[in-house]
Scaffold this motif. Structure first.
Motif, PDB file in Angstrom:
ATOM      1  N   ILE A 203       0.862  -1.184   0.000  1.00  0.00           N
ATOM      2  CA  ILE A 203       0.000   0.000   0.000  1.00  0.00           C
ATOM      3  C   ILE A 203       0.898   1.234   0.000  1.00  0.00           C
ATOM      4  N   SER A 204       1.144   1.795  -1.178  1.00  0.00           N
ATOM      5  CA  SER A 204       2.159   2.843  -1.319  1.00  0.00           C
ATOM      6  C   SER A 204       1.584   4.211  -1.654  1.00  0.00           C
ATOM      7  N   THR A 205       0.246   4.348  -1.662  1.00  0.00           N
ATOM      8  CA  THR A 205      -0.362   5.641  -1.964  1.00  0.00           C
ATOM      9  C   THR A 205      -1.455   5.975  -0.951  1.00  0.00           C
ATOM     10  N   THR A 206      -1.796   7.241  -0.870  1.00  0.00           N
ATOM     11  CA  THR A 206      -2.939   7.662  -0.075  1.00  0.00           C
ATOM     12  C   THR A 206      -4.223   7.231  -0.776  1.00  0.00           C
ATOM     13  N   TRP A 207      -5.350   7.441  -0.109  1.00  0.00           N
ATOM     14  CA  TRP A 207      -6.638   7.032  -0.669  1.00  0.00           C
ATOM     15  C   TRP A 207      -6.926   7.677  -2.024  1.00  0.00           C
ATOM     16  N   ASP A 208      -6.306   8.856  -2.275  1.00  0.00           N
ATOM     17  CA  ASP A 208      -6.555   9.574  -3.526  1.00  0.00           C
ATOM     18  C   ASP A 208      -5.321   9.622  -4.427  1.00  0.00           C
ATOM     19  N   GLY A 209      -4.426   8.663  -4.267  1.00  0.00           N
ATOM     20  CA  GLY A 209      -3.369   8.463  -5.247  1.00  0.00           C
ATOM     21  C   GLY A 209      -2.091   9.228  -5.067  1.00  0.00           C
ATOM     22  N   HIS A 210      -1.880   9.847  -3.923  1.00  0.00           N
ATOM     23  CA  HIS A 210      -0.613  10.547  -3.674  1.00  0.00           C
ATOM     24  C   HIS A 210       0.387   9.597  -3.017  1.00  0.00           C
ATOM     25  N   ILE A 336      -4.723   2.723   7.772  1.00  0.00           N
ATOM     26  CA  ILE A 336      -5.124   3.977   8.417  1.00  0.00           C
ATOM     27  C   ILE A 336      -4.308   4.170   9.691  1.00  0.00           C
ATOM     28  N   HIS A 337      -3.877   5.397   9.936  1.00  0.00           N
ATOM     29  CA  HIS A 337      -3.261   5.757  11.209  1.00  0.00           C
ATOM     30  C   HIS A 337      -3.371   7.265  11.394  1.00  0.00           C
ATOM     31  N   GLY A 338      -3.031   7.726  12.587  1.00  0.00           N
ATOM     32  CA  GLY A 338      -3.067   9.149  12.890  1.00  0.00           C
ATOM     33  C   GLY A 338      -4.372   9.572  13.530  1.00  0.00           C
ATOM     34  N   SER A 339      -4.347  10.758  14.138  1.00  0.00           N
ATOM     35  CA  SER A 339      -5.506  11.271  14.867  1.00  0.00           C
ATOM     36  C   SER A 339      -5.865  12.673  14.387  1.00  0.00           C
ATOM     37  N   GLY A 340      -7.154  12.998  14.512  1.00  0.00           N
ATOM     38  CA  GLY A 340      -7.613  14.341  14.193  1.00  0.00           C
ATOM     39  C   GLY A 340      -7.269  14.765  12.785  1.00  0.00           C
ATOM     40  N   SER A 341      -6.729  15.967  12.652  1.00  0.00           N
ATOM     41  CA  SER A 341      -6.375  16.489  11.325  1.00  0.00           C
ATOM     42  C   SER A 341      -5.192  15.752  10.703  1.00  0.00           C
ATOM     43  N   ASP A 342      -4.482  14.951  11.516  1.00  0.00           N
ATOM     44  CA  ASP A 342      -3.344  14.185  11.019  1.00  0.00           C
ATOM     45  C   ASP A 342      -3.732  12.754  10.642  1.00  0.00           C
ATOM     46  N   ARG A 343      -5.017  12.465  10.610  1.00  0.00           N
ATOM     47  CA  ARG A 343      -5.481  11.135  10.227  1.00  0.00           C
ATOM     48  C   ARG A 343      -5.098  10.882   8.774  1.00  0.00           C
ATOM     49  N   VAL A 344      -4.481   9.711   8.512  1.00  0.00           N
ATOM     50  CA  VAL A 344      -3.970   9.365   7.186  1.00  0.00           C
ATOM     51  C   VAL A 344      -4.692   8.120   6.692  1.00  0.00           C
ATOM     52  N   TYR A 345      -5.237   8.208   5.466  1.00  0.00           N
ATOM     53  CA  TYR A 345      -5.949   7.097   4.844  1.00  0.00           C
ATOM     54  C   TYR A 345      -5.181   6.685   3.581  1.00  0.00           C
ATOM     55  N   GLN A 346      -4.817   5.414   3.510  1.00  0.00           N
ATOM     56  CA  GLN A 346      -4.010   4.929   2.393  1.00  0.00           C
ATOM     57  C   GLN A 346      -4.724   3.784   1.685  1.00  0.00           C
ATOM     58  N   SER A 347      -4.441   3.653   0.397  1.00  0.00           N
ATOM     59  CA  SER A 347      -5.169   2.666  -0.405  1.00  0.00           C
ATOM     60  C   SER A 347      -4.248   1.965  -1.388  1.00  0.00           C
ATOM     61  N   LEU A 348      -4.447   0.671  -1.552  1.00  0.00           N
ATOM     62  CA  LEU A 348      -3.721  -0.093  -2.574  1.00  0.00           C
ATOM     63  C   LEU A 348      -4.142   0.380  -3.958  1.00  0.00           C
ATOM     64  N   TYR A 349      -5.438   0.439  -4.203  1.00  0.00           N
ATOM     65  CA  TYR A 349      -5.986   0.919  -5.472  1.00  0.00           C
ATOM     66  C   TYR A 349      -6.794   2.187  -5.179  1.00  0.00           C
ATOM     67  N   PRO A 350      -6.171   3.340  -5.296  1.00  0.00           N
ATOM     68  CA  PRO A 350      -6.806   4.590  -4.862  1.00  0.00           C
ATOM     69  C   PRO A 350      -7.812   5.116  -5.884  1.00  0.00           C
ATOM     70  N   THR A 351      -8.564   6.116  -5.482  1.00  0.00           N
ATOM     71  CA  THR A 351      -9.421   6.840  -6.410  1.00  0.00           C
ATOM     72  C   THR A 351      -8.570   7.862  -7.160  1.00  0.00           C
ATOM     73  N   PRO A 352      -9.062   8.374  -8.294  1.00  0.00           N
ATOM     74  CA  PRO A 352      -8.292   9.385  -9.037  1.00  0.00           C
ATOM     75  C   PRO A 352      -8.050  10.633  -8.198  1.00  0.00           C
ATOM     76  N   LYS A 353      -6.901  11.236  -8.409  1.00  0.00           N
ATOM     77  CA  LYS A 353      -6.559  12.453  -7.669  1.00  0.00           C
ATOM     78  C   LYS A 353      -7.591  13.544  -7.930  1.00  0.00           C
ATOM     79  N   ASP A 354      -7.994  14.203  -6.864  1.00  0.00           N
ATOM     80  CA  ASP A 354      -8.877  15.380  -6.922  1.00  0.00           C
ATOM     81  C   ASP A 354     -10.303  15.068  -7.366  1.00  0.00           C
ATOM     82  N   LYS A 355     -10.671  13.799  -7.480  1.00  0.00           N
ATOM     83  CA  LYS A 355     -12.046  13.478  -7.889  1.00  0.00           C
ATOM     84  C   LYS A 355     -13.017  13.560  -6.710  1.00  0.00           C
ATOM     85  N   TYR A 356     -12.527  13.223  -5.521  1.00  0.00           N
ATOM     86  CA  TYR A 356     -13.361  13.248  -4.323  1.00  0.00           C
ATOM     87  C   TYR A 356     -12.692  14.095  -3.244  1.00  0.00           C
TER      88      TYR A 356
END
Length: 395
Positions: A203-210, A336-356
């Motif tokens: 899992i090398s990207t965020t939920w939105d492909g970064h 997923i890890h982190g708290s509050g505004s630092d919560r990080v969501y990562q995805s194997l197969y992410p959604t397109p950048k800036d779509k959501y």
């Protein structure tokens, strides 16, 4: 199939004639793929030594051309060919994870002036099943003048250093025409047979492909021949944020997704899916869903243990076969890890950048294919039965 390596590893044009690579088949050798490499000879570095026609470890440190054959499970074959006649063949079951090296290969090379040509015959059994992607590389030069070239390069400016194992930049190849037996249901390879029942993901990207800026969470899914269950291993860095949610290790924990967790989703064509959440502190959560976000079973029991060692964690889960919906065909994984505004969501197969604007792990249309019959053959049999899912389908 003919290819020309015309760019550096980071998509800059080269200033000399390109290395040409041809893949072909011959009627006399239907169980082999012929690879022909020809191009400019630099003699830099000079001949590494060793015997011509034999394997040479560390060949990538010399002048070399390379071809990589990848499948959808990140299993791949790497073949390195030197103008001086040495070769190196590796089989890898995941990114950089070689399990066979220095395999024998029928290979010859000749040098004429400032040109060279090499011809290799790769046995069918060296290829992982259902090869779908390909890349090729060429390297020459020494020290500061070392030059790395790629058929399918990474974008200019995205990375600082070359890395030929960035598998997400490989491009499609139609190996069905070149080696149809590689895609046949009856395909057999003694080399790959122990690995086929293992699928590895990173899992090398965020939920939105970064891209992420730390070591990724990895998931390994294993076939167990002697048991009617699937073994899943999660590994990665421990953030300990949020901290241990409490509860009893090895037992279900409601709303585990609010804590530090790795997740695996197994989906079929009817939008039925299994969601498995694994926590580094030992808790788990298993849900069955009959449609998007429509769970009908939750907090199912499961054999799960987790260990934390020196800032890293490993979780091992044994998922009963009956938890999977029939004919699983797609997959996604999350961390997923982190708290509050630092919560990080990562995805194997992410959604397109800036779509959501917000993460949602139940966007099923972004799941990708998995050959789950390699892992749990019974799941694809007409006789597959699950009291959990059969009861649901009868409604």
């Amino acid at each position: 199939m003919e290819y020309s390596i015309r760019t550096t590893w980071d998509q800059r044009p080269i200033t000399h004639s390109p290395i040409q690579i041809t893949l072909s088949k011959e009627d006399k050798s239907p169980e082999k793929v012929k690879v022909t490499v020809q191009g400019q000879f630099f003699n830099d570095p000079p001949n590494p030594g060793g015997k011509t026609g034999e394997a040479f470890p560390g060949l990538w440190d010399f002048e070399v051309a390379e071809v990589f054959f990848l499948n959808d499970n990140n299993q791949y074959l790497e073949v390195e060919l030197s103008p001086h006649g040495q070769h190196l063949v590796l089989l890898l079951k995941a990114e950089r994870d070689a399990f066979k090296t220095e395999l024998p290969l029928e290979y010859t090379a000749t040098i004429t002036g400032d040109q060279w040509i090499g011809t290799a015959y790769i046995p069918c059994g060296y290829f992982p099943p259902r090869v779908s992607k390909f890349n090729a590389y060429a390297i020459h030069g020494a020290g500061e003048n070392r030059v790395y070239q790629s058929l399918y390069p990474v974008p200019t400016g995205k990375y600082k250093n070359p890395d030929f194992h960035r598998l997400d930049y490989f491009a499609d190849i139609d190996l069905k025409n070149l080696l149809p037996q590689n895609w046949a249901a009856s395909y057999h390879s003694d080399l790959w047979r122990p690995i086929i029942g293992t699928k590895s993901f990173s899992i090398s990207t965020t939920w939105d492909g970064h891209p992420i800026n730390h070591d990724p969470i990895t998931l390994q899914i294993n076939k167990l021949d002697d048991k009617d269950q699937v073994k899943v291993i999660a590994r990665g860095p421990l953030f300990n944020d949020p901290q241990n949610p409490g509860g009893v290790p090895g037992q279900p924990f409601d709303q585990l997704w609010d804590y530090e967790v790795a997740e695996a989703f197994f989906l079929n064509e009817e939008n039925q899916y299994l969601e498995v959440e694994l926590c580094p502190h030992g808790q788990h959560l298993v849900l069955l869903l009959k449609g998007r976000r429509d769970s009908f079973k939750t907090k199912l029991p499961m054999n799960y243990t987790a260990t934390i060692t020196k800032g890293k964690w490993e979780g091992v889960a044994y998922i009963p076969a009956e938890y999977f919906p029939p004919k699983v065909s797609k997959f996604n994984a999350y961390a997923i890890h982190g708290s509050g505004s630092d919560r990080v969501y990562q995805s194997l197969y992410p959604t397109p950048k800036d779509k959501y604007t917000d993460p949602d792990f139940h966007r099923l249309e972004y799941f990708q294919q998995i050959h789950f019959e390699d892992i749990l053959p019974s799941n694809w049999m007409a006789s597959y039965k699950s009291d959990l899912w059969n009861h649901q389908e009868s409604k």
